[in-house]
Motif scaffolding. Structure first.
Motif, mmCIF file in Angstrom:
data_model
loop_
_atom_site.group_PDB
_atom_site.id
_atom_site.type_symbol
_atom_site.label_atom_id
_atom_site.label_comp_id
_atom_site.label_asym_id
_atom_site.label_seq_id
_atom_site.Cartn_x
_atom_site.Cartn_y
_atom_site.Cartn_z
ATOM 1 N N GLN A 1 2.789 9.061 -1.780
ATOM 2 C CA GLN A 1 3.555 9.600 -2.894
ATOM 3 C C GLN A 1 3.503 8.710 -4.125
ATOM 4 O OE1 GLN A 1 7.426 8.914 -0.506
ATOM 5 N NE2 GLN A 1 8.115 9.227 -2.597
ATOM 6 N N GLN A 2 3.627 9.352 -5.281
ATOM 7 C CA GLN A 2 3.667 8.621 -6.541
ATOM 8 C C GLN A 2 5.059 8.030 -6.710
ATOM 9 O OE1 GLN A 2 2.042 10.728 -9.897
ATOM 10 N NE2 GLN A 2 3.461 9.712 -11.302
ATOM 11 N N ASN B 1 -4.244 4.481 -7.776
ATOM 12 C CA ASN B 1 -3.713 3.158 -7.429
ATOM 13 C C ASN B 1 -2.906 3.223 -6.145
ATOM 14 O OD1 ASN B 1 -4.738 2.282 -9.883
ATOM 15 N ND2 ASN B 1 -2.818 2.601 -10.948
ATOM 16 N N THR B 2 -3.506 2.816 -5.041
ATOM 17 C CA THR B 2 -2.827 2.881 -3.754
ATOM 18 C C THR B 2 -2.513 1.501 -3.185
ATOM 19 O OG1 THR B 2 -4.910 2.998 -2.537
ATOM 20 C CG2 THR B 2 -3.872 5.094 -3.160
ATOM 21 N N GLN B 3 -3.048 0.446 -3.802
ATOM 22 C CA GLN B 3 -2.804 -0.913 -3.319
ATOM 23 C C GLN B 3 -2.391 -1.824 -4.464
ATOM 24 O OE1 GLN B 3 -6.181 -2.684 -1.382
ATOM 25 N NE2 GLN B 3 -5.540 -1.934 0.599
ATOM 26 N N PHE C 1 2.470 3.295 -8.124
ATOM 27 C CA PHE C 1 1.516 3.792 -7.144
ATOM 28 C C PHE C 1 1.172 5.236 -7.476
ATOM 29 C CE2 PHE C 1 3.631 0.479 -4.612
ATOM 30 C CZ PHE C 1 2.524 -0.217 -4.156
ATOM 31 N N TYR C 2 -0.118 5.562 -7.413
ATOM 32 C CA TYR C 2 -0.626 6.917 -7.611
ATOM 33 C C TYR C 2 -1.594 7.202 -6.470
ATOM 34 C CZ TYR C 2 1.073 6.205 -12.358
ATOM 35 O OH TYR C 2 1.852 5.928 -13.445
ATOM 36 N N PRO C 3 -1.243 8.064 -5.519
ATOM 37 C CA PRO C 3 -2.121 8.318 -4.368
ATOM 38 C C PRO C 3 -3.545 8.720 -4.739
ATOM 39 C CG PRO C 3 0.034 9.221 -3.954
ATOM 40 C CD PRO C 3 0.032 8.766 -5.398
ATOM 41 N N GLU D 1 0.843 -1.195 0.000
ATOM 42 C CA GLU D 1 0.000 0.000 0.000
ATOM 43 C C GLU D 1 0.877 1.242 0.000
ATOM 44 O OE1 GLU D 1 -3.931 -1.517 2.425
ATOM 45 O OE2 GLU D 1 -2.394 -0.449 3.544
ATOM 46 N N GLU D 2 0.453 2.243 -0.737
ATOM 47 C CA GLU D 2 1.140 3.545 -0.749
ATOM 48 C C GLU D 2 0.088 4.613 -0.963
ATOM 49 O OE1 GLU D 2 2.985 6.389 -0.142
ATOM 50 O OE2 GLU D 2 4.608 4.980 -0.476
ATOM 51 N N THR D 3 -0.107 5.460 0.035
ATOM 52 C CA THR D 3 -1.132 6.505 -0.064
ATOM 53 C C THR D 3 -0.550 7.906 -0.097
ATOM 54 O OG1 THR D 3 -1.368 6.536 2.341
ATOM 55 C CG2 THR D 3 -2.876 5.083 1.114
#
Length: 158
Positions: A85-86, A118-120, A113-115, A81-83
């Motif tokens: 930073q891109q 796409n966060t997961q 990842f794009y907050p 998961e990333e919420t």
């Protein structure tokens, strides 16, 4: 005719995950290159905690599970998961069979990842690893070399 009235809050039997995940706390020793004290590795390896693991410093990080005895592994599930930073992350998953010295690559994967979207990333692999004595996950959190820290929300093995 067989009937059953179910409530909307009751999970359906088809969607229930019936996988017998290994108890990694009992079956393996874990090594890692770093760990943020607020996000310990146990949080990614147990179902009771949902905070996950995070490295204490930027750069490529390694998590290594060393089994006390050889294991037959049929499934590996990773949740990232990333919420904030891109970034583009890459990970490599490897294993070591008993009686050998050279590890074997299972998969190498990149993910963006794009907050705002796409966060997961959930990766679910069906494998047939006979007599595995080690599973290793190497995470490069930002292939462009930024200051992102590696993290792992969940690692499950069956």
């Amino acid at each position: 005719m067989r009937k059953l009235v179910i409530s909307e809050t009751m999970p359906s039997q088809q969607s229930a995950d019936v996988t017998d995940w290994l108890d990694l706390e009992q079956l393996a020793r874990v090594e890692m290159t770093s760990e943020d004290a607020a996000y310990p590795i146990e949080a990614a390896l147990t179902a009771e905690d949902d905070t996950g693991w995070r490295a204490s410093m930027p750069g490529t990080q390694t998590i290594r599970l060393l089994f006390d005895s050889p294991q037959m592994i049929t499934r590996i599930q990773l949740l990232f998961e990333e919420t904030l930073q891109q970034r583009t992350q890459e990970f490599v998953l490897r294993w070591l069979p008993a009686g050998t010295e050279d590890d074997r690559e299972i998969v190498r994967q990149q993910y963006n990842f794009y907050p705002a979207g796409n966060t997961q990333e959930l990766e679910d692999y069906s494998v047939s690893l006979q007599a595995a004595i080690m599973i290793e996950l190497c995470i490069t959190p930002d292939i462009s070399g930024g200051d992102a820290r590696a993290s792992l929300a969940q690692l499950r093995i069956a």
